[in-house]
Design an enzyme around this catalytic site. Sequence first.
Site, short mmCIF file in Angstrom:
data_model
loop_
_atom_site.label_atom_id
_atom_site.label_comp_id
_atom_site.label_asym_id
_atom_site.label_seq_id
_atom_site.Cartn_x
_atom_site.Cartn_y
_atom_site.Cartn_z
N GLU A 98 0.85 -1.20 0.00
CA GLU A 98 0.00 0.00 0.00
C GLU A 98 0.88 1.25 0.00
O GLU A 98 2.02 1.23 0.50
CB GLU A 98 -0.92 -0.06 1.23
CG GLU A 98 -1.88 1.10 1.41
CD GLU A 98 -2.83 1.37 0.26
OE1 GLU A 98 -2.35 1.56 -0.88
OE2 GLU A 98 -4.05 1.45 0.51
N ASP A 99 0.38 2.31 -0.56
CA ASP A 99 1.15 3.55 -0.59
C ASP A 99 1.17 4.23 0.78
O ASP A 99 2.23 4.60 1.28
CB ASP A 99 0.60 4.53 -1.66
CG ASP A 99 -0.91 4.71 -1.60
OD1 ASP A 99 -1.57 4.20 -0.66
OD2 ASP A 99 -1.46 5.37 -2.52
N ASP A 102 -3.69 5.72 6.39
CA ASP A 102 -4.18 6.98 6.93
C ASP A 102 -5.19 6.64 8.04
O ASP A 102 -4.78 6.33 9.16
CB ASP A 102 -4.78 7.76 5.76
CG ASP A 102 -5.20 9.17 6.12
OD1 ASP A 102 -4.50 9.83 6.87
OD2 ASP A 102 -6.25 9.61 5.61
N PHE A 151 -1.14 16.39 4.07
CA PHE A 151 -1.53 15.72 2.84
C PHE A 151 -0.36 15.74 1.85
O PHE A 151 0.17 16.79 1.52
CB PHE A 151 -2.75 16.38 2.22
CG PHE A 151 -3.36 15.53 1.14
CD1 PHE A 151 -4.17 14.45 1.48
CD2 PHE A 151 -3.08 15.78 -0.18
CE1 PHE A 151 -4.70 13.63 0.49
CE2 PHE A 151 -3.62 14.97 -1.18
CZ PHE A 151 -4.43 13.90 -0.84
N ARG A 164 0.97 12.00 -9.52
CA ARG A 164 1.47 10.65 -9.21
C ARG A 164 2.88 10.41 -9.71
O ARG A 164 3.64 9.64 -9.13
CB ARG A 164 0.56 9.59 -9.84
CG ARG A 164 -0.79 9.45 -9.20
CD ARG A 164 -1.43 8.14 -9.65
NE ARG A 164 -2.88 8.15 -9.53
CZ ARG A 164 -3.55 7.83 -8.43
NH1 ARG A 164 -2.90 7.50 -7.33
NH2 ARG A 164 -4.87 7.85 -8.41
P1 IMP Z 1 -7.27 5.06 4.67
O1 IMP Z 1 -8.35 4.09 4.35
O2 IMP Z 1 -7.80 6.34 5.27
O3 IMP Z 1 -6.12 4.48 5.46
O4 IMP Z 1 -6.79 5.60 3.29
C1 IMP Z 1 -5.74 5.15 2.59
C2 IMP Z 1 -5.83 5.75 1.22
O5 IMP Z 1 -6.18 7.14 1.27
C3 IMP Z 1 -4.48 5.68 0.55
O6 IMP Z 1 -4.35 4.48 -0.17
C4 IMP Z 1 -4.53 6.90 -0.35
O7 IMP Z 1 -5.16 6.56 -1.55
C5 IMP Z 1 -5.40 7.89 0.38
N1 IMP Z 1 -4.59 8.87 1.13
C6 IMP Z 1 -4.49 8.99 2.48
N2 IMP Z 1 -3.67 9.99 2.83
C7 IMP Z 1 -3.20 10.50 1.67
C8 IMP Z 1 -2.27 11.58 1.37
O8 IMP Z 1 -1.68 12.26 2.23
N3 IMP Z 1 -2.05 11.79 0.05
C9 IMP Z 1 -2.67 11.09 -0.94
N4 IMP Z 1 -3.52 10.08 -0.70
C10 IMP Z 1 -3.79 9.79 0.60
MG MG Z 2 -4.63 4.12 -2.23
#
Ligand code: IMP
Ligand code: MG
Length: 179
Positions: A98-99, A102, A151, A164
Amino acid sequence: MTDPNLRVLISSDRIQARIRELGEQISRDYPDGPLHLICILKGATFFMSDLARALKRDVFVDFMGISTYGKGKTSSGEVKVTKDLDISLEGADVLVVEDIVDSGVTLNYLLHVLEQRRPRSIRIVALLDKPERRLRPVDVSYVGFQIPDEFVVGYGLDYANAYRNLRDVSVLAPHVYES
Ligand code: IMP
Ligand code: MG
């Protein structure tokens, strides 16, 4: 060309050095046999392709598409699989790539889905982690960098599908997404 809305947080050199370390660590941690990498579309594709080449072992590569019903900056909490895997996970050592983690909503949901497919083991590697933002518990075995609650874009991460292809991870000026 420098974009005044971006401030470099993690340079390309640091990202690549950390991926080499992660590659060595992960290669040591697993027994022989193919490691199934599951790349979460689309943000993790850049990280996955560098990490896969840093692993000194056999890997299978597969992709999963997830939509979180949120446009722009945050996940809404509802998760849906938009593209499923091609390869069976039964008995496999699975590493979800995963990237960024959050809120944890996406990975918390995904792990429940993947566990039902009876892999031998399942772990997560994330390039970035924002621990302050967690709403759901997620056990992330390998983290590239912990970052503050800002962010970020670049190296696969987007805002409204842009940025990206940048090599660095940069903080995006809030006025861009708050307007
Ligand atoms: P989560 O479900 O809130 O953990 O979200 C994870 C996803 O939200 C990541 O795979 C990203 O696609 C997006 N995301 C969360 N924070 C960022 C950020 O700082 N920049 C860009 N995408 C983010
Ligand atoms: Mg993502």
